[in-house]
Design an enzyme around this catalytic site. Structure first.
Site, PDB file in Angstrom:
ATOM      1  N   LYS A  32       0.811  -1.221   0.000  1.00  0.00           N
ATOM      2  CA  LYS A  32       0.000   0.000   0.000  1.00  0.00           C
ATOM      3  C   LYS A  32       0.845   1.272   0.000  1.00  0.00           C
ATOM      4  O   LYS A  32       2.034   1.253   0.293  1.00  0.00           O
ATOM      5  CB  LYS A  32      -0.993  -0.028   1.168  1.00  0.00           C
ATOM      6  CG  LYS A  32      -2.159  -0.974   0.843  1.00  0.00           C
ATOM      7  CD  LYS A  32      -3.279  -0.946   1.846  1.00  0.00           C
ATOM      8  CE  LYS A  32      -4.394  -1.879   1.366  1.00  0.00           C
ATOM      9  NZ  LYS A  32      -5.451  -2.042   2.374  1.00  0.00           N
ATOM     10  N   ARG A  60      -3.471  -9.848   5.252  1.00  0.00           N
ATOM     11  CA  ARG A  60      -3.908  -9.968   3.861  1.00  0.00           C
ATOM     12  C   ARG A  60      -2.750  -9.503   2.985  1.00  0.00           C
ATOM     13  O   ARG A  60      -2.404  -8.325   3.010  1.00  0.00           O
ATOM     14  CB  ARG A  60      -5.162  -9.101   3.663  1.00  0.00           C
ATOM     15  CG  ARG A  60      -5.797  -9.190   2.299  1.00  0.00           C
ATOM     16  CD  ARG A  60      -7.047  -8.290   2.250  1.00  0.00           C
ATOM     17  NE  ARG A  60      -7.657  -8.317   0.939  1.00  0.00           N
ATOM     18  CZ  ARG A  60      -7.260  -7.582  -0.092  1.00  0.00           C
ATOM     19  NH1 ARG A  60      -6.256  -6.752   0.040  1.00  0.00           N
ATOM     20  NH2 ARG A  60      -7.882  -7.678  -1.252  1.00  0.00           N
TER      21      ARG A  60
END
Ligand code: 7PJ
Length: 265
Positions: free
Chosen positions: A203, A237
């Site tokens: 991210k 995740r």
């Protein structure tokens, strides 16, 4: 949890796994690499991504879920649509991962009726609007209060407490500083008593820390996953399953004193 995007516009894999067989093969590879569950998604939730119609989303995810579930894999479905939740559960998914935390019409009923587990994620706004100057008084307290309220709503609707996981939603309506604070103080959300899922893989906050583009954030992602687990996360995740599994094996060995693969002298 290995990420399996079955989307042509997936920003992390360049849509390489849109092809159904390749998606299934990638899911199997992540299981071989040590994933305990696979999160199958057919609609991108990245900021500004185009919405996908129900029929198209079903066509993307259902065959992939069926194939992986038939192999015995634990599968979760990343969707906001009740019809996709129900079809995915019928196809063998045992968990619904909803970035809207079941706030959409019919979503709560779909999970309660389908008998699946659920991951409730915090998101401020919608994927289209969420990055427009998000502000919080105290991001950790706000996220914690939201997740506690959503868990209460789910339990009142008949979803068993032990089938609920919570997720602070890194990158969803948060600045880099908010994301960093949420990771630093993850234990405050873990303290709610539900399993916590953390999604930091590749991210932009990791880009803000390292200065590296998306394709070069593996080490940063592994470090972030390890820090999340150390602060109490139960599920991470991730895209890079093998690297993350190795890092977590080291963490586990240090904590337990046990070697999974002792070398003979
Ligand atoms: C998350 C997610 C996350 C959960 C995405 C990406 C963006 N679901 N779906 N948590 N992120 N539960 O993978 O970079 O953080 S899509």
């Amino acid at each position: 949890m290995g990420i399996l995007n079955v989307t042509p516009d997936s920003f992390s894999d360049g849509g390489r796994f849109h092809d159904r067989d390749r998606a299934i093969a990638h899911g199997r590879a992540m299981l071989d690499d040590g994933a305990d569950l696979i999160d199958v998604g057919g609609e991108s939730t990245r900021p500004g991504a185009a919405p996908v119609g129900e029929a198209e989303e079903l066509d993307r995810v259902v065959p992939v879920i069926e194939a992986l579930a038939r192999d015995g894999a634990i599968v979760s479905v990343d969707t906001m649509k009740p019809a996709v939740m129900l079809a995915a559960i019928a196809a063998g998914a045992s968990m619904v991962n909803d970035v809207r935390a079941l706030r959409g019409d019919g979503a709560l009923e779909a999970v309660a009726q389908g008998g699946a587990a659920v991951c409730l994620m915090h998101m401020r706004g919608t994927p289209a609007s969420m990055q427009q100057a998000p502000e919080y008084v105290d991001v950790v307290a706000d996220v914690r209060a939201f997740l506690m309220a959503r868990a209460g709503v789910c339990e009142a609707a008949g979803i068993a407490r032990d089938r609920i996981a919570l997720d602070p939603g890194f990158g969803f309506g948060k600045t880099q500083a908010h994301n960093l604070a949420l990771l630093a103080r993850l234990d405050e959300i873990v303290a709610l008593g539900y399993p916590l899922l953390a999604g930091l893989s590749r991210k932009s906050t990791l880009g803000a820390i390292t200065g590296r583009p998306q394709g070069e954030r593996v080490a940063a992602s592994v470090a972030a996953a390890l820090l999340a687990v150390e602060r109490g996360a139960s599920i991470v995740r991730v895209h890079d399953v093998r690297e993350t599994a190795d890092a977590l094996a080291v963490w586990r060995a240090v904590n337990s004193g046990e070697l999974a693969h002792p070398l003979r002298a």
